[in-house]
Design an enzyme around this catalytic site. Structure first.
Site, PDB file in Angstrom:
ATOM      1  N   GLN A  39      32.734  81.004  17.246  1.00  0.00           N
ATOM      2  CA  GLN A  39      31.473  80.103  18.496  1.00  0.00           C
ATOM      3  C   GLN A  39      30.340  80.471  17.701  1.00  0.00           C
ATOM      4  O   GLN A  39      30.142  78.783  17.479  1.00  0.00           O
ATOM      5  CB  GLN A  39      31.730  79.871  19.923  1.00  0.00           C
ATOM      6  CG  GLN A  39      31.471  78.636  20.381  1.00  0.00           C
ATOM      7  CD  GLN A  39      32.389  77.854  20.993  1.00  0.00           C
ATOM      8  OE1 GLN A  39      33.836  78.254  21.374  1.00  0.00           O
ATOM      9  NE2 GLN A  39      32.351  76.834  20.558  1.00  0.00           N
ATOM     10  N   LYS A  56      30.282  78.408  14.506  1.00  0.00           N
ATOM     11  CA  LYS A  56      30.614  77.067  14.953  1.00  0.00           C
ATOM     12  C   LYS A  56      29.704  76.291  15.002  1.00  0.00           C
ATOM     13  O   LYS A  56      29.237  75.272  14.443  1.00  0.00           O
ATOM     14  CB  LYS A  56      32.454  76.555  15.766  1.00  0.00           C
ATOM     15  CG  LYS A  56      32.966  75.266  16.246  1.00  0.00           C
ATOM     16  CD  LYS A  56      33.515  75.624  17.369  1.00  0.00           C
ATOM     17  CE  LYS A  56      34.526  76.151  17.093  1.00  0.00           C
ATOM     18  NZ  LYS A  56      35.601  75.944  18.350  1.00  0.00           N
ATOM     19  N   GLY A  77      36.280  73.464  28.865  1.00  0.00           N
ATOM     20  CA  GLY A  77      37.024  73.512  28.551  1.00  0.00           C
ATOM     21  C   GLY A  77      37.660  74.541  27.332  1.00  0.00           C
ATOM     22  O   GLY A  77      36.854  74.597  26.530  1.00  0.00           O
ATOM     23  N   ASP A  78      39.088  75.180  27.425  1.00  0.00           N
ATOM     24  CA  ASP A  78      39.737  75.170  26.235  1.00  0.00           C
ATOM     25  C   ASP A  78      41.013  75.973  27.512  1.00  0.00           C
ATOM     26  O   ASP A  78      42.001  74.415  27.559  1.00  0.00           O
ATOM     27  CB  ASP A  78      39.020  77.285  25.917  1.00  0.00           C
ATOM     28  CG  ASP A  78      39.717  77.353  24.357  1.00  0.00           C
ATOM     29  OD1 ASP A  78      39.040  77.444  23.472  1.00  0.00           O
ATOM     30  OD2 ASP A  78      40.338  78.194  24.757  1.00  0.00           O
ATOM     31  N   ASN A 123      44.992  69.818  24.537  1.00  0.00           N
ATOM     32  CA  ASN A 123      43.957  68.385  24.612  1.00  0.00           C
ATOM     33  C   ASN A 123      43.849  68.046  23.203  1.00  0.00           C
ATOM     34  O   ASN A 123      43.360  66.825  22.567  1.00  0.00           O
ATOM     35  CB  ASN A 123      42.763  69.119  25.358  1.00  0.00           C
ATOM     36  CG  ASN A 123      41.176  67.695  24.851  1.00  0.00           C
ATOM     37  OD1 ASN A 123      40.684  68.464  24.189  1.00  0.00           O
ATOM     38  ND2 ASN A 123      41.412  66.647  25.525  1.00  0.00           N
ATOM     39  N   THR A 150      37.265  66.610  20.374  1.00  0.00           N
ATOM     40  CA  THR A 150      38.063  67.685  19.075  1.00  0.00           C
ATOM     41  C   THR A 150      38.897  67.330  18.103  1.00  0.00           C
ATOM     42  O   THR A 150      38.574  67.131  17.061  1.00  0.00           O
ATOM     43  CB  THR A 150      38.467  69.095  20.218  1.00  0.00           C
ATOM     44  OG1 THR A 150      37.213  69.599  20.829  1.00  0.00           O
ATOM     45  CG2 THR A 150      38.785  69.825  18.594  1.00  0.00           C
ATOM     46  N   LYS A 180      27.042  78.670  24.255  1.00  0.00           N
ATOM     47  CA  LYS A 180      27.966  77.635  24.615  1.00  0.00           C
ATOM     48  C   LYS A 180      29.230  77.821  24.331  1.00  0.00           C
ATOM     49  O   LYS A 180      28.829  78.557  22.943  1.00  0.00           O
ATOM     50  CB  LYS A 180      27.206  76.664  23.769  1.00  0.00           C
ATOM     51  CG  LYS A 180      27.531  75.092  23.894  1.00  0.00           C
ATOM     52  CD  LYS A 180      27.929  74.549  25.313  1.00  0.00           C
ATOM     53  CE  LYS A 180      28.576  74.071  26.053  1.00  0.00           C
ATOM     54  NZ  LYS A 180      29.766  74.225  26.603  1.00  0.00           N
ATOM     55  N   LYS A 209      31.762  82.669  24.866  1.00  0.00           N
ATOM     56  CA  LYS A 209      32.895  82.816  25.514  1.00  0.00           C
ATOM     57  C   LYS A 209      33.523  82.808  26.271  1.00  0.00           C
ATOM     58  O   LYS A 209      32.695  84.265  26.612  1.00  0.00           O
ATOM     59  CB  LYS A 209      34.312  82.745  24.584  1.00  0.00           C
ATOM     60  CG  LYS A 209      35.085  81.908  24.280  1.00  0.00           C
ATOM     61  CD  LYS A 209      35.439  80.126  23.710  1.00  0.00           C
ATOM     62  CE  LYS A 209      36.523  79.640  23.859  1.00  0.00           C
ATOM     63  NZ  LYS A 209      36.496  78.819  23.168  1.00  0.00           N
ATOM     64  N   SER A 261      30.199  68.175  23.493  1.00  0.00           N
ATOM     65  CA  SER A 261      29.821  69.025  24.547  1.00  0.00           C
ATOM     66  C   SER A 261      27.721  69.064  24.203  1.00  0.00           C
ATOM     67  O   SER A 261      27.451  69.519  24.744  1.00  0.00           O
ATOM     68  CB  SER A 261      30.577  70.294  24.738  1.00  0.00           C
ATOM     69  OG  SER A 261      31.292  70.575  25.151  1.00  0.00           O
TER      70      SER A 261
HETATM   71  P1  NDP Z   1      46.032  73.364  25.654  1.00  0.00           P
HETATM   72  O1  NDP Z   1      45.342  73.459  27.257  1.00  0.00           O
HETATM   73  O2  NDP Z   1      45.278  71.644  26.205  1.00  0.00           O
HETATM   74  O3  NDP Z   1      46.449  72.756  25.416  1.00  0.00           O
HETATM   75  C1  NDP Z   1      46.865  73.707  24.464  1.00  0.00           C
HETATM   76  C2  NDP Z   1      48.319  73.607  23.455  1.00  0.00           C
HETATM   77  O4  NDP Z   1      48.314  74.871  22.453  1.00  0.00           O
HETATM   78  C3  NDP Z   1      49.372  73.238  24.776  1.00  0.00           C
HETATM   79  O5  NDP Z   1      50.524  72.630  23.499  1.00  0.00           O
HETATM   80  C4  NDP Z   1      50.007  74.970  24.681  1.00  0.00           C
HETATM   81  O6  NDP Z   1      50.938  74.819  24.925  1.00  0.00           O
HETATM   82  C5  NDP Z   1      50.017  75.516  22.829  1.00  0.00           C
HETATM   83  N1  NDP Z   1      50.041  76.631  23.088  1.00  0.00           N
HETATM   84  C6  NDP Z   1      49.022  77.477  23.856  1.00  0.00           C
HETATM   85  N2  NDP Z   1      48.930  78.961  23.395  1.00  0.00           N
HETATM   86  C7  NDP Z   1      49.869  79.088  23.249  1.00  0.00           C
HETATM   87  C8  NDP Z   1      51.338  79.945  22.339  1.00  0.00           C
HETATM   88  N3  NDP Z   1      50.416  81.579  23.122  1.00  0.00           N
HETATM   89  N4  NDP Z   1      52.144  79.791  21.585  1.00  0.00           N
HETATM   90  C9  NDP Z   1      52.324  78.150  21.187  1.00  0.00           C
HETATM   91  N5  NDP Z   1      52.060  77.153  21.700  1.00  0.00           N
HETATM   92  C10 NDP Z   1      50.590  77.376  22.563  1.00  0.00           C
HETATM   93  O7  NDP Z   1      43.970  73.619  24.901  1.00  0.00           O
HETATM   94  P2  NDP Z   1      43.115  72.619  23.985  1.00  0.00           P
HETATM   95  O8  NDP Z   1      44.147  71.942  23.134  1.00  0.00           O
HETATM   96  O9  NDP Z   1      41.815  72.423  24.343  1.00  0.00           O
HETATM   97  O10 NDP Z   1      43.422  74.268  22.689  1.00  0.00           O
HETATM   98  C11 NDP Z   1      43.787  73.429  21.451  1.00  0.00           C
HETATM   99  C12 NDP Z   1      43.384  75.352  20.168  1.00  0.00           C
HETATM  100  O11 NDP Z   1      41.920  74.320  20.595  1.00  0.00           O
HETATM  101  C13 NDP Z   1      42.767  76.631  20.797  1.00  0.00           C
HETATM  102  O12 NDP Z   1      42.775  77.183  20.043  1.00  0.00           O
HETATM  103  C14 NDP Z   1      41.532  75.823  21.618  1.00  0.00           C
HETATM  104  O13 NDP Z   1      40.938  77.372  21.443  1.00  0.00           O
HETATM  105  C15 NDP Z   1      41.722  75.365  20.493  1.00  0.00           C
HETATM  106  N6  NDP Z   1      39.699  74.161  21.024  1.00  0.00           N
HETATM  107  C16 NDP Z   1      39.818  73.801  21.345  1.00  0.00           C
HETATM  108  C17 NDP Z   1      38.428  72.899  21.841  1.00  0.00           C
HETATM  109  C18 NDP Z   1      38.586  72.105  23.592  1.00  0.00           C
HETATM  110  O14 NDP Z   1      37.145  71.027  23.158  1.00  0.00           O
HETATM  111  N7  NDP Z   1      39.138  72.154  23.818  1.00  0.00           N
HETATM  112  C19 NDP Z   1      37.495  72.939  20.555  1.00  0.00           C
HETATM  113  C20 NDP Z   1      37.200  73.768  19.283  1.00  0.00           C
HETATM  114  C21 NDP Z   1      38.698  74.453  19.334  1.00  0.00           C
HETATM  115  P3  NDP Z   1      52.117  74.935  26.774  1.00  0.00           P
HETATM  116  O15 NDP Z   1      51.662  73.384  27.418  1.00  0.00           O
HETATM  117  O16 NDP Z   1      53.234  75.153  26.084  1.00  0.00           O
HETATM  118  O17 NDP Z   1      51.323  76.525  27.115  1.00  0.00           O
HETATM  119  O1  2IT Z   2      36.707  76.448  20.965  1.00  0.00           O
HETATM  120  C1  2IT Z   2      35.773  75.302  21.368  1.00  0.00           C
HETATM  121  O2  2IT Z   2      34.750  75.044  19.947  1.00  0.00           O
HETATM  122  C2  2IT Z   2      36.101  74.848  22.453  1.00  0.00           C
HETATM  123  N1  2IT Z   2      37.209  75.375  23.322  1.00  0.00           N
HETATM  124  C3  2IT Z   2      34.769  73.951  23.101  1.00  0.00           C
HETATM  125  C4  2IT Z   2      33.332  74.480  23.508  1.00  0.00           C
HETATM  126  C5  2IT Z   2      32.296  73.675  24.068  1.00  0.00           C
HETATM  127  O3  2IT Z   2      31.329  74.173  24.734  1.00  0.00           O
HETATM  128  O4  2IT Z   2      33.364  72.752  24.129  1.00  0.00           O
END
Ligand code: NDP
Ligand code: 2IT
Length: 448
Positions: A114, A117, A168-169, A243, A212, A93, A129, A380
């Site tokens: 992951q 976590k 997603g991520d 997100n 998240t 997952k 992943k 999830s």
């Molecule tokens: P999104 O794609 O929704 O948003 C990512 C954000 O981070 C955007 O604002 C983006 O800016 C910025 N970003 C991405 N890459 C870079 C970079 N190289 N330098 C600076 N800013 C950057 O992703 P999420 O919000 O889903 O994910 C954000 C983080 O949280 C990641 O590390 C992800 O692994 C983690 N995460 C996500 C989960 C989820 O449920 N979605 C769960 C747990 C962890 P821009 O638009 O300019 O690219």
């Molecule tokens: O990093 C993370 O925990 C995620 N991107 C969410 C993974 C998931 O299966 O919901």
């Protein structure tokens, strides 16, 4: 040097030697194994069973070609990945990331994190992943759809409701999940919830979008409560505007905090009156534009080029919610000088090892990613449960379960830290508690 440390060092050396270029993966392995000495001392049977050596090697790594047609009719080509890291406690997952920086080392670091976590979540999910070096920025909706369909034309063979359930991520949200799920169904004729983060009309869970970010704040609230503090009226800065960042900001504001700044990969916005989230959501979720647009509507706010500058803003609580290694030692020192006292990681591995050391040396309340951002994957898992039952829970039910899960993770992690002689060190606590469940499950299942 004790025997346990020798074993740990040996494993790290093997990892580095086997894949010398995978620096993010090395960093993640070092971070976890760096906490495990007291556990290994207590459990010589883990060493005897070669457990650490097995733990750092994914069960399976899938890499594939993803050709797709752009709007000019030209064929483009990207690389797809899915890493099946560890299935000791449940089906693989974890999310899918679409970003040009994606490579195997990044997929492995995310899959490794992951695994622990998901273990901490207390739910029956293993670690995986995947993703692609595809860059969604500037692509049309049709291009995104054709890419997602081509990606699934290969990935569908390796996923399944009891096998591997992606989500997603970075760069993958409800739109992308919808296109991938649609293609999966076309190829398999199965409607079995093989993705999470689906749209609400076709099996998604209420509350997954917020989970998240909300979960991060529930975790912070528990941590602060335990230390006689709270979020109300505190100054908060949040990197990212995707997100995780958006819903972290929403919950922080609901809890009475002042969210002063947010960012994207180009720069950051500082709004002394507090970030207006409706504007952020419209710019980022609907219009898919850059955060600098914000200041056009809110002239009291300032936009600065360069995303790192956000860490120079004075705050009480800092929440990195963008990407790995976005917060280095230099930024950590500036935060500390400006009086930050709480740092909680919404992104995966956002702080460099030197930054974490700076936080700990200065007595910050530090919440590590694998505990603090586990709310997304936990919800999830709740989506998977609802799909299996062919039922759906209300937002309030899901949110209450999420809160409960985050509270439990906090107590599991802080108890493990205390039990192993490091009270208050949630990084060590998270690594140990996450590891133990996976290790015990692996031991019980034999040398697999
Ligand atoms: P999104 O794609 O929704 O948003 C990512 C954000 O981070 C955007 O604002 C983006 O800016 C910025 N970003 C991405 N890459 C870079 C970079 N190289 N330098 C600076 N800013 C950057 O992703 P999420 O919000 O889903 O994910 C954000 C983080 O949280 C990641 O590390 C992800 O692994 C983690 N995460 C996500 C989960 C989820 O449920 N979605 C769960 C747990 C962890 P821009 O638009 O300019 O690219
Ligand atoms: O990093 C993370 O925990 C995620 N991107 C969410 C993974 C998931 O299966 O919901």
């Amino acid at each position: 040097m004790g025997h346990s440390q020798k074993v740990i060092d040996e494993v790290i050396e093997v990892v580095k030697k086997r894949d010398p270029q995978e620096t993010e993966f090395h960093q993640a392995v070092l971070e976890v194994l760096g906490s495990l000495k007291p556990v290994i001392e207590k459990h010589p049977e883990f060493v005897k069973a070669g457990l650490l050596h097995r733990l750092v090697e994914p069960e399976r790594m899938i890499m594939f070609r993803v050709p797709w047609h752009d709007d000019q009719g030209k064929i483009q080509m990207n690389r797809g990945y899915r890493v099946h890291f560890n299935s000791a406690i449940g089906p693989y997952k974890g999310g899918l990331r679409f970003h040009p920086s994606v490579n195997l080392g990044i997929m492995k670091f995310l899959g490794f994190e992951q695994t622990f976590k998901n273990s901490l979540s207390g739910l029956p999910i293993g670690g995986g992943k995947g993703g692609s070096d595809f860059d969604p920025k500037g692509k049309s909706d049709g291009e995104i759809m054709r890419f997602c369909q081509s990606f699934m034309n290969e990935l569908y063979r390796y996923v399944g409701a009891d096998v591997d359930v992606p989500a997603g991520d970075i760069g993958v949200g409800a739109r992308e999940v919808g296109y991938m799920y649609g293609q999966y169904k076309r190829l398999t004729m199965l409607y079995n919830g093989v993705f999470t983060g689906k749209g609400l009309d076709y099996g998604g869970s209420l509350g997954r979008k917020q989970a998240t970010g909300y979960g991060l704040l529930y975790f912070v609230q528990e941590m602060l409560k335990d230390n006689g503090k709270d979020v109300t009226d505190k100054k908060v800065i949040i990197s990212g505007s995707g997100n995780v960042a958006t819903y972290a900001a929403e919950k922080a504001q609901e809890m009475g905090a002042h969210v002063l700044a947010m960012s994207d990969s180009n720069g950051y916005v500082y709004d002394p009156e507090g970030i207006k989230l409706d504007t952020i959501k419209r710019i980022k979720e609907i219009e898919r534009k850059r955060i600098k647009e914000y200041v056009q509507e809110h002239p009291q706010a300032q936009y600065y080029e360069g995303s790192k500058g956000i860490w120079t803003i004075k705050c009480d609580i800092a929440l990195p919610c963008a990407t790995q290694n976005e917060l280095d030692e230099e930024s950590a020192k500036i935060l500390v000088t400006n009086g930050v006292w709480c740092l909680a990681e919404g992104a995966n591995m956002p702080s460099t090892p030197e930054a974490i050391k700076t936080f700990k040396d200065n007595g910050l309340l530090f919440a590590p990613a694998k505990a603090a951002n586990a709310g997304g994957v936990s919800t999830s898992a709740l989506e998977m449960s609802q799909n299996s039952m062919r039922l759906s829970w209300t937002f309030e039910e899901v949110d209450a379960k999420l809160k409960d899960i985050m509270t439990n993770i906090y107590s599991r992690v802080s108890q493990a830290a205390a039990e192993y002689g490091r009270p208050g060190d949630l990084e060590v606590g998270a690594n140990i508690a996450g590891f133990l469940k996976v290790a015990n499950a692996m031991m019980a299942q034999g040398a697999v």
